[in-house]
Scaffold this motif. Structure first.
Motif, PDB file in Angstrom:
ATOM      1  N   VAL A   1      27.832  -0.749  -4.983  1.00 56.13           N
ATOM      2  CA  VAL A   1      28.895  -0.717  -5.998  1.00 56.13           C
ATOM      3  C   VAL A   1      30.239  -0.555  -5.310  1.00 56.13           C
ATOM      4  O   VAL A   1      31.240  -1.139  -5.709  1.00 56.13           O
ATOM      5  N   PHE A   2      30.219   0.224  -4.257  1.00 51.79           N
ATOM      6  CA  PHE A   2      31.479   0.507  -3.589  1.00 51.79           C
ATOM      7  C   PHE A   2      32.045  -0.715  -2.868  1.00 51.79           C
ATOM      8  O   PHE A   2      33.250  -0.907  -2.824  1.00 51.79           O
ATOM      9  N   ILE A   3      31.151  -1.545  -2.307  1.00 49.58           N
ATOM     10  CA  ILE A   3      31.686  -2.675  -1.534  1.00 49.58           C
ATOM     11  C   ILE A   3      31.844  -3.959  -2.340  1.00 49.58           C
ATOM     12  O   ILE A   3      32.653  -4.802  -1.995  1.00 49.58           O
TER      13      ILE A   3
ATOM     14  N   TYR B   1      24.342  -3.197 -11.207  1.00 50.18           N
ATOM     15  CA  TYR B   1      24.073  -2.056 -10.332  1.00 50.18           C
ATOM     16  C   TYR B   1      24.169  -0.733 -11.094  1.00 50.18           C
ATOM     17  O   TYR B   1      23.329   0.151 -10.933  1.00 50.18           O
ATOM     18  N   VAL B   2      25.206  -0.616 -11.915  1.00 42.82           N
ATOM     19  CA  VAL B   2      25.383   0.656 -12.620  1.00 42.82           C
ATOM     20  C   VAL B   2      24.196   0.913 -13.558  1.00 42.82           C
ATOM     21  O   VAL B   2      23.673   2.025 -13.638  1.00 42.82           O
TER      22      VAL B   2
ATOM     23  N   ILE C   1      35.758   2.241 -10.975  1.00 44.45           N
ATOM     24  CA  ILE C   1      34.309   2.372 -10.853  1.00 44.45           C
ATOM     25  C   ILE C   1      33.919   2.720  -9.417  1.00 44.45           C
ATOM     26  O   ILE C   1      32.932   3.394  -9.163  1.00 44.45           O
ATOM     27  N   LYS C   2      34.782   2.315  -8.489  1.00 48.25           N
ATOM     28  CA  LYS C   2      34.512   2.682  -7.087  1.00 48.25           C
ATOM     29  C   LYS C   2      34.708   4.179  -6.854  1.00 48.25           C
ATOM     30  O   LYS C   2      33.928   4.816  -6.156  1.00 48.25           O
ATOM     31  N   ILE C   3      35.769   4.697  -7.438  1.00 43.94           N
ATOM     32  CA  ILE C   3      35.972   6.145  -7.294  1.00 43.94           C
ATOM     33  C   ILE C   3      34.808   6.885  -7.951  1.00 43.94           C
ATOM     34  O   ILE C   3      34.259   7.840  -7.407  1.00 43.94           O
TER      35      ILE C   3
ATOM     36  N   ILE D   1      31.928   9.550  -6.248  1.00 42.77           N
ATOM     37  CA  ILE D   1      31.568  10.921  -6.646  1.00 42.77           C
ATOM     38  C   ILE D   1      30.047  11.059  -6.714  1.00 42.77           C
ATOM     39  O   ILE D   1      29.455  12.005  -6.190  1.00 42.77           O
ATOM     40  N   LEU D   2      29.420  10.083  -7.355  1.00 43.08           N
ATOM     41  CA  LEU D   2      27.959  10.124  -7.474  1.00 43.08           C
ATOM     42  C   LEU D   2      27.304   9.985  -6.098  1.00 43.08           C
ATOM     43  O   LEU D   2      26.315  10.668  -5.797  1.00 43.08           O
ATOM     44  N   PHE D   3      27.893   9.115  -5.279  1.00 45.17           N
ATOM     45  CA  PHE D   3      27.440   8.903  -3.904  1.00 45.17           C
ATOM     46  C   PHE D   3      27.371  10.246  -3.173  1.00 45.17           C
ATOM     47  O   PHE D   3      26.413  10.555  -2.479  1.00 45.17           O
TER      48      PHE D   3
END
Lengths: 628, 119
Positions: A20-22, A32-33, A113-115, A119-121
């Protein structure tokens, strides 16, 4: 088996979050979410399956559950200790992320959504690198597990018996529901944080972010309110000490985000109206989120002693790093928007709506400061002077009490706040009948009690508040105002009722210790209580010694619960004879053959407190009704 | 009911009522709400149902019967358990009150200056 699946699934989850981040493809992000939510549900169910099948090769299950644990508490064991509670935490966080994605996502960028995923990461990373609820047991004791591994496919061993949940946590069903409410409240504070920070990353120039953040704050605020209320109920009904709030560090750190989010719900309205207070709202949103991390850090790292704290060696450092990263992000984004914040409008009409909201913010934020200092001061003191100090109720009562009273007073004006400066004379003249009758009722009411300054002031102010708001609701509910105004009115009404309960409890309650034999009776506060003989009940997980007590009308039990496999003391459950104004609260202190030492308390205002908290918790109702 | 004089009378009665204080708290109660139960998790002995707290209460009861002053009670417990046994520190460690008040004052000053700041 469960251990390996759990560990592998956590890794997969971690990988997805990195994806999700990349990625920048919105369609992929959506998939993904959803997958992330799905995997979190799977992990949750997997640990529940393990708990119900008593898979003691999983270290967490052998340490915090037992085959004799009743089903409800097995279910709740998932969040009964640190590692498992992170699982519930992550599940809730992923649900909030999904909710945010569906409803509040920025159209032009994926930065929000990356931020969120970072956090979840961070929290999923904890279950992978630091301590996992799925860690397999490689060295078992007869009871519980001694040593565990974070790697999958190891040769696992199983303890013979599980240790079972902490006795305090398996004594009442409320335990099963109060933490999830609090978690939703805590975790939900991430949503306004992400919403604001990400919008400001993009250098937003309107105050739309405040609007979004405010919408996102109400749900966590509501859950926090309900969670804290249920915690108070649990404390009173189960713990047997006769109180509902102890200014215990864990209670404090749930109160701090509550105070800050309450402040934000008010100050956001000022911004929405005239584009002022931009910087202040940003500070509040940031602190709301950081204070939940701080709360987790303080209570989970073992730095403080408390009824709730479960310590673990590594999480402290881990959370500190997280707090540092998110604080830096928050500060950095704040600093690149300096120009925007300076564009904040100057405040007009200091005695209008904005002025009242500012006063509200000052008071709420001051209480948060007091509670924060009261919680961490002992740590500083010990570090500096190498001596321990305890900050007791007195500190909080002296400092927070008057501030909250002032807030209750300000709430009176909330019935009619216009943008222009308030016309006190008109407000008074319009409501003179109700103000006078409230004062008169207060006088009559006060005659029934031991009076002191704080009682008289609180009772009269609360009575005026309650009567004016009730009148306002009856007269105007269908006519004017928006849903958040009425949500506020109901919350204020509840807090007025709560204040009466608290001050009665604070000023009037008393207790006595009584030594008595079976079949004797005693008189306490003009009531005659008859004791019968003790009944012993053997349940698989505990032995319960129940003492029947009758007040002439009903018979209730007060009991001592002795849990198997636990080194802790017996837990005393109270017999409570309820009444609107006062409860008689009887708990066993000790049993010696047929002689019982009882603690008998006359607790005032408890039912009123519950009613007040209940009313405040229903403040979401106007939002449902007036949504259209 | 509709007159302002009536409001005034009611408020005067309320003020009168607020000075009329009957305290039913004994010295024993006061001290048992101050002393911490050292083996419990953050509970004062008044709240704690443990045996340890019970023994402490017996000793305290005895001290009050013998006529110990507050100072003597304080010294007795602090020499045995250290300062942390006493939860009511406001009078002795006055900085505990001063620190938050100072921080709140600074906060209010900065806050009010910021929101009134010119562009």
């Amino acid at each position: 088996m469960i251990s390996s699946i759990g560990i592998l699934t956590s890794w997969l989850l971690f990988l997805l979050l990195a994806l999700v981040f990349i990625t920048n493809n919105l369609l992929k992000i959506n998939i993904y979410v959803r997958l992330i939510v799905f995997l979190n549900v799977c992990l949750f169910l997997l640990l529940e399956i393990g708990l119900f099948f008593d898979d003691f090769t999983v270290s967490y299950i052998s340490n915090y559950s037992a085959s004799t644990t009743p089903p409800l508490y097995k279910f709740a064991s998932l969040w009964g200790a640190l590692d498992g509670s992170i699982l519930l935490w992550n599940l809730t966080l992923s649900l909030f992320m999904y909710f945010y994605l569906k409803n509040f996502k920025i159209n032009t960028s994926n930065v929000d959504i990356k931020i969120y995923s970072s956090i979840l990461f961070f929290f999923v990373g904890y279950t992978i690198f630091s301590s996992s609820p799925f860690a397999g047991c490689i060295e078992a004791n007869e009871i519980g597990c001694n040593l565990s591994t974070l790697l999958p496919f190891q040769d696992l061993v199983s303890s013979q018996i599980g240790r079972g949940p902490n006795p305090l946590l398996q004594n009442h069903p409320l335990m099963a529901i109060h933490p999830p409410f609090l978690y939703i409240g805590y975790v939900g504070m991430s949503a306004p944080f992400v919403a604001s920070v990400s919008r400001l990353v993009l250098k937003e120039t309107s105050s739309e972010w405040v609007n979004v953040a405010q919408k996102l704050t109400f749900i966590p605020w509501l859950f926090l309110t309900i969670g804290i209320s249920l915690g108070a109920v649990w404390s009173y009904e189960v713990l047997g000490w006769g109180g509902y709030w102890a200014w215990d560090p864990v209670e404090n750190v749930s109160f701090i985000p509550w105070l800050l989010s309450t402040a934000f719900l008010h100050s956001a309205k000022v911004t929405k109206h005239n584009n002022s207070l931009l910087n202040w709202n940003y500070v509040l949103v940031g602190l709301m989120f950081l204070s939940t991390l701080f709360g987790t850090f303080i209570t989970r790292s073992g730095v403080l002693i408390s009824v709730h704290a479960f310590s673990n060696g590594t999480i402290g450092t881990y959370l500190l790093i997280g707090m540092l990263i998110f604080s830096l992000l928050f500060l950095y984004i704040g600093s690149i928007n300096r120009r925007y914040f300076i564009s904040s409008e100057k405040l007009k009409n200091k005695f209008g709506r904005s002025g009242f909201f500012i006063a509200n913010n000052i008071l709420l934020f001051s209480s948060a400061i007091v509670v924060f200092i009261g919680t961490i001061y002992p740590l500083f003191y010990e570090t500096i002077f190498s001596r321990q100090i305890t900050i007791g109720r007195n500190y909080f009562d002296v400092l927070v009490g008057p501030i909250l009273l002032l807030l209750i007073f300000l709430m009176i004006f909330s019935i009619k706040l216009s943008i222009k400066n308030i016309n006190l004379k008109k407000l008074y003249e319009d409501n003179i009948i109700f103000i006078n009758s409230s004062l008169l009722i207060s006088i009559i009411f006060l005659m029934l009690f031991n009076r002191s300054f704080n009682l008289v002031v609180t009772i009269s102010i609360s009575f005026i508040l309650i009567s004016l708001i009730t009148l306002n609701i009856i007269k105007n509910f269908n006519k004017k105002g928006n849903s958040s105004y009425w949500a506020g009115q109901i919350a204020h009404l509840g807090l007025g009722v709560l204040a009466i309960g608290i001050i009665l409890n604070f000023t009037q309650s008393f207790s006595q210790e009584i030594e008595i034999n079976s079949f004797d009776n005693f008189i306490f506060s003009e009531n005659n209580y008859q004791i019968y003989d003790i009944v012993q009940e053997n349940l698989p997980e505990k032995t319960e010694l129940k003492l029947p007590i009758s007040n002439g009308k009903i018979t209730k039990f007060t009991s001592l619960n002795i849990f198997n496999n636990s080194s802790q003391q017996a837990i005393s459950s109270p017999a409570i004879f309820r009444n609107l104004i006062k409860d008689s609260y009887i708990s066993i202190k000790s049993i010696n053959n047929n002689t019982f030492k009882l603690i008998v308390r006359e607790n005032f205002g408890i039912s009123i407190i519950w009613i007040g908290l209940f009313i405040t918790s229903t403040s979401f109702l106007p939002k449902l009704k007036l949504r259209k | 009911m509709k007159s302002k004089k009536f409001s005034l009378i009611l408020i005067i009665i309320l003020i009168f009522l607020s000075f009329y204080k009957i305290s039913n708290e004994s010295r024993f109660e006061k001290w048992s709400k101050i002393l911490l139960c050292p083996v419990c998790q953050g509970e004062v002995i008044y709240d704690s149902p443990s045996e340890y707290a019970s023994d402490m209460k017996d000793i305290l009861q005895e001290q009050i019967k013998t006529g110990y002053t507050d100072e003597q009670i304080y010294n007795f417990w602090v020499t045995r358990y250290g300062e942390r046994i006493v939860t009511d520190n406001i009078a002795r460690n006055f900085e505990i009150i001063l620190i938050p008040i100072a921080i709140i004052s600074i906060f209010i000053i900065i806050f009010l200056r910021k929101i009134n700041a010119k562009k």
